[in-house]
Design a protein around this motif. Structure first.
Motif, short mmCIF file in Angstrom:
data_model
loop_
_atom_site.label_atom_id
_atom_site.label_comp_id
_atom_site.label_asym_id
_atom_site.label_seq_id
_atom_site.Cartn_x
_atom_site.Cartn_y
_atom_site.Cartn_z
N LYS A 44 16.96 17.34 -24.60
CA LYS A 44 15.72 17.00 -23.80
C LYS A 44 14.47 18.01 -24.20
O LYS A 44 14.86 19.04 -24.02
CB LYS A 44 15.85 16.79 -22.55
N PHE A 45 13.51 17.61 -24.44
CA PHE A 45 12.25 18.45 -24.89
C PHE A 45 10.89 17.61 -24.67
O PHE A 45 10.72 16.59 -24.71
CB PHE A 45 12.48 18.92 -26.04
N ALA A 46 10.07 18.59 -24.27
CA ALA A 46 8.78 18.15 -24.23
C ALA A 46 7.85 18.73 -25.21
O ALA A 46 8.10 19.78 -25.78
CB ALA A 46 8.30 18.33 -22.98
N LEU A 47 6.58 17.95 -25.73
CA LEU A 47 5.82 18.57 -26.69
C LEU A 47 4.43 18.85 -26.17
O LEU A 47 4.13 18.25 -25.11
CB LEU A 47 5.70 17.58 -27.91
N GLN A 48 3.59 19.89 -26.81
CA GLN A 48 2.21 20.03 -26.64
C GLN A 48 1.67 20.42 -27.70
O GLN A 48 1.85 20.92 -28.47
CB GLN A 48 2.08 21.29 -25.56
N VAL A 95 3.36 15.51 -36.54
CA VAL A 95 4.44 15.97 -35.53
C VAL A 95 5.73 15.02 -36.18
O VAL A 95 6.84 15.89 -36.19
CB VAL A 95 4.02 15.36 -34.18
N ASN A 96 5.67 13.80 -36.57
CA ASN A 96 6.81 13.20 -37.07
C ASN A 96 7.38 13.83 -38.07
O ASN A 96 8.73 13.83 -38.34
CB ASN A 96 6.37 11.70 -37.26
N SER A 97 6.81 14.21 -39.12
CA SER A 97 7.32 15.03 -40.25
C SER A 97 8.11 16.18 -39.88
O SER A 97 9.08 16.30 -40.41
CB SER A 97 5.95 15.22 -41.24
N TYR A 98 7.52 16.82 -39.04
CA TYR A 98 8.13 18.02 -38.42
C TYR A 98 9.40 17.73 -37.70
O TYR A 98 10.75 18.43 -38.32
CB TYR A 98 7.40 18.88 -37.40
N LEU A 99 9.39 16.94 -36.96
CA LEU A 99 10.71 16.43 -36.10
C LEU A 99 11.85 15.90 -37.17
O LEU A 99 12.94 16.05 -36.95
CB LEU A 99 10.50 15.46 -35.08
N SER A 105 15.05 13.98 -32.84
CA SER A 105 14.63 12.54 -32.46
C SER A 105 13.49 12.45 -31.52
O SER A 105 13.57 13.15 -30.38
CB SER A 105 15.87 11.77 -32.19
N TRP A 106 12.48 11.47 -31.53
CA TRP A 106 11.65 11.22 -30.47
C TRP A 106 12.46 10.75 -29.08
O TRP A 106 12.02 10.63 -28.01
CB TRP A 106 10.71 9.92 -31.06
N ASN A 107 13.69 10.12 -29.55
CA ASN A 107 14.46 9.72 -28.40
C ASN A 107 14.61 10.67 -27.20
O ASN A 107 14.89 10.14 -26.03
CB ASN A 107 15.84 9.18 -28.79
N TYR A 108 14.73 11.73 -27.67
CA TYR A 108 15.05 12.94 -26.70
C TYR A 108 13.60 13.58 -26.35
O TYR A 108 13.71 14.45 -25.31
CB TYR A 108 15.89 14.07 -27.27
N CYS A 109 12.50 13.13 -26.73
CA CYS A 109 11.29 13.70 -26.15
C CYS A 109 10.78 13.18 -25.12
O CYS A 109 10.81 11.76 -24.99
CB CYS A 109 10.11 13.58 -27.25
N LYS A 121 2.78 7.57 -28.81
CA LYS A 121 3.67 7.03 -27.82
C LYS A 121 4.95 6.34 -28.80
O LYS A 121 4.82 5.18 -29.02
CB LYS A 121 3.19 6.16 -26.81
N GLU A 122 5.89 7.19 -29.53
CA GLU A 122 6.59 6.73 -30.28
C GLU A 122 7.97 6.22 -29.33
O GLU A 122 8.81 5.48 -29.87
CB GLU A 122 7.25 7.78 -31.14
#
Length: 330
Positions: A44-48, A95-99, A105-109, A121-122
């Protein structure tokens, strides 16, 4: 070591045109790999994210992450130049390119904080936040001087704030406004305590006071499994004593319950992680202004320099040095 001996040792260090740049790049890569490793471990992680224009008038997108490794950890992720426009789609693509590049995965954001850019909002379960500091800056432009000073004080608290604490304070302030309005209507302009509705609890109160709301489990936003775990945990007297007497943070407490109450703990962590402000990005922009100055305005890439400057993770110097063969200058 000092004097002539130090001078002789330093003279042995090879310093070609690109030596320093390569060393910074290697340290940056090592730090980034460790950050990605930690995120994958905790999942699990969050982004800024936020963008700003550097001295060469190039738009730089900066991103930070937050995750829990026993306690809250905040780390620099990337600094990417936006080549054309700065729309929400452009930001998302970067952002998606880096991930994608690093297998994240966005699923864990669980949350993303921006300056209000759309189309981020992916994951439908992601908590999206418009940075409180940006909101305050917009409001301050139309405020009287006294109110502007209040906002400035609020901005100073940005680094210590999270979604849960900010929501609690905002709810409290809303209640004060109602109280003040009622008092003024009665020609009473003295200060009143916050109005409290008997028995009323906010949806996030269970994170802060998990042992006081057992009787209201059905009214909280829980699945059946989460509700069962909440009731079990609220009856856990040993854990209650630990919660009340321990000086650990909320994040550390909930992280410690992952083994026994996994679903409830994951829900709490997902609500504790999202940023409420983009203060880290603002710090990065200050560093960017120092690194890419008038004297260094041709600097092509900022990411490595900023990562080494801002990351709290130190590169594995011993491992990096072992990959290089020492060469004596002639």
């Amino acid at each position: 070591m000092s004097g002539k001996e130090a001078q002789e040792q330093i003279s042995k260090v090879p310093l070609s045109n690109n030596t320093i740049s390569r060393r910074i790049s290697e340290m940056s890569t090592d730090i980034n790999e460790e950050v990605v490793k930690q995120i994958k471990s905790e999942r699990k992680f969050a982004l800024q994210v936020d963008e700003s224009t550097d001295i060469a008038e190039k738009c730089q997108l900066v991103g930070f992450c937050k995750f829990i490794d026993k306690d809250i950890v905040e780390q620099f992720m990337f600094c990417k130049e936006l080549q054309t426009t700065t729309t929400g789609e452009d930001i998302l693509a970067s952002v998606n390119s880096y991930l994608t590049q690093h297998g994240l995965s966005w699923n864990y954001c669980c949350g993303i904080c921006t300056d209000g850019a759309p189309s981020m909002k992916e994951n439908p379960y992601i908590i999206t936040t418009h940075c409180f500091l940006h909101r305050e800056a917009l409001v301050a432009k139309r405020c009287e001087e006294e109110l502007t000073e209040v906002l400035n004080q609020a901005v100073k608290m940005g680094r210590l704030e999270g979604i849960v604490t900010s929501v609690n304070k905002m709810k409290g302030f809303q209640r004060k406004l109602k109280s003040w309005k009622s008092a003024v209507q009665k020609d009473d302009v003295s200060n009143f305590p916050s109005l409290q509705q008997p028995g009323y609890k906010e949806k996030l109160d269970w994170i802060v006071s998990p042992f006081e709301l057992a009787d209201m489990a059905e009214e909280l936003d829980f699945t059946a499994i989460e509700s069962d775990e909440f009731l079990d945990m609220s009856a856990d007297s040993t854990l209650k004593v630990k919660f009340e007497k321990s000086d650990v943070t909320l994040a550390a407490f909930w992280h410690g319950t992952l083994g026994e109450y996994p679903n409830l703990a994951k829900k709490a962590i997902s609500l504790l992680l999202p940023f409420s402000t983009s203060y880290l990005c603002e710090q990065a922009f200050s560093a960017m202004a120092t690194i890419k100055s008038k004297q260094r305005n041709r600097l092509l890439s900022l990411e490595d320099d900023i990562r080494v400057a801002l990351s709290t993770i130190r590169p594995d110097i011993k491992s990096l040095c072992s990959k290089h063969q020492s060469q004596v200058s002639h």
